[in-house]
Design a protein around this motif. Sequence first.
Motif, mmCIF file in Angstrom:
data_model
loop_
_atom_site.group_PDB
_atom_site.id
_atom_site.type_symbol
_atom_site.label_atom_id
_atom_site.label_comp_id
_atom_site.label_asym_id
_atom_site.label_seq_id
_atom_site.Cartn_x
_atom_site.Cartn_y
_atom_site.Cartn_z
ATOM 1 N N PRO A 189 0.822 -1.218 0.000
ATOM 2 C CA PRO A 189 0.000 0.000 0.000
ATOM 3 C C PRO A 189 0.851 1.261 0.000
ATOM 4 O O PRO A 189 1.972 1.293 0.528
ATOM 5 C CB PRO A 189 -0.786 -0.102 1.315
ATOM 6 C CG PRO A 189 -0.702 -1.542 1.713
ATOM 7 C CD PRO A 189 0.629 -2.015 1.211
ATOM 8 N N THR A 192 -2.578 5.335 2.748
ATOM 9 C CA THR A 192 -3.930 4.924 2.406
ATOM 10 C C THR A 192 -4.983 5.605 3.265
ATOM 11 O O THR A 192 -4.820 5.739 4.479
ATOM 12 C CB THR A 192 -4.045 3.396 2.569
ATOM 13 O OG1 THR A 192 -3.052 2.762 1.750
ATOM 14 C CG2 THR A 192 -5.422 2.902 2.170
ATOM 15 N N CYS A 246 -0.718 2.011 -5.004
ATOM 16 C CA CYS A 246 -0.387 3.366 -4.549
ATOM 17 C C CYS A 246 -0.547 4.395 -5.659
ATOM 18 O O CYS A 246 0.068 5.464 -5.612
ATOM 19 C CB CYS A 246 1.050 3.397 -4.016
ATOM 20 S SG CYS A 246 2.281 2.897 -5.229
#
Length: 254
Positions: A189, A192, A246
């Motif tokens: 990630p 987030t 991402c």
Amino acid sequence: MVGIDLKGRTALVTGATGELGRVMARTLAACGADIAVHYNSNAAKALELAEEIKSTGRRAIVVQADITKLDDIMAMRDKVTAELGHVHIVVANAVIQYQWTSVLEQSEEDYRSQFESCVLQSVHLAKAFVPAMIERGAGRMIGINTECAMQNFENQSAYVAGKRGMDGVYRILAKEVGASQITVNQVAPGWTISERDRANGTERSEEYDSRVPLKHRGTDQDIANAVAFLASDLAGFITGAYIPVCGGNVMPGI
């Protein structure tokens, strides 16, 4: 259109009470999986999440374990297997939180905590759950890494060291168990948006968003969707992958 169908499978999500973990657990359940909700200290949140999942018609249990200790992981495996059956999907999401600072100021204990919660957790989970996957000739091991492992920014050293070590474990494990049709992958990630951001109104960051090719932060659901995909038959020929989620903020080279 082919969808994600995890019915008849059991998934364990470590750190399932966390901001990202709870959405992973909900999403895997929505795809049909029964869920083992792991927690370390937040029993109330784990029970709440398990009840929420059970209200959708899926089975769910809560399991407590210190993911840095092999004995705890083995006991967790035994409980999940006894109550839900064999685990088909393992999501290593838990990580120890700490205060970031420079290499010169970061404590030795912080480096140790990241090694234990990133590298050793991955090893312990493999030792506990992969042998049964080998016997069945199928399984999914999914690790939650980070875009930070490619960025190497200031003050990230302990976190990056732990996650890059985790990356090595997962890549080698993928080669070692591939013949048994077990896939081993990582989701990485970016920064987030989670329930906490929505509650606090902090979804936007002009500085961060301006660097992302898609010009905004991803959401907890974006991360959970990638996990569900890797857990499914749709990703049956993907293994050894580090997949950034991402918005293009980092791009692995070839």
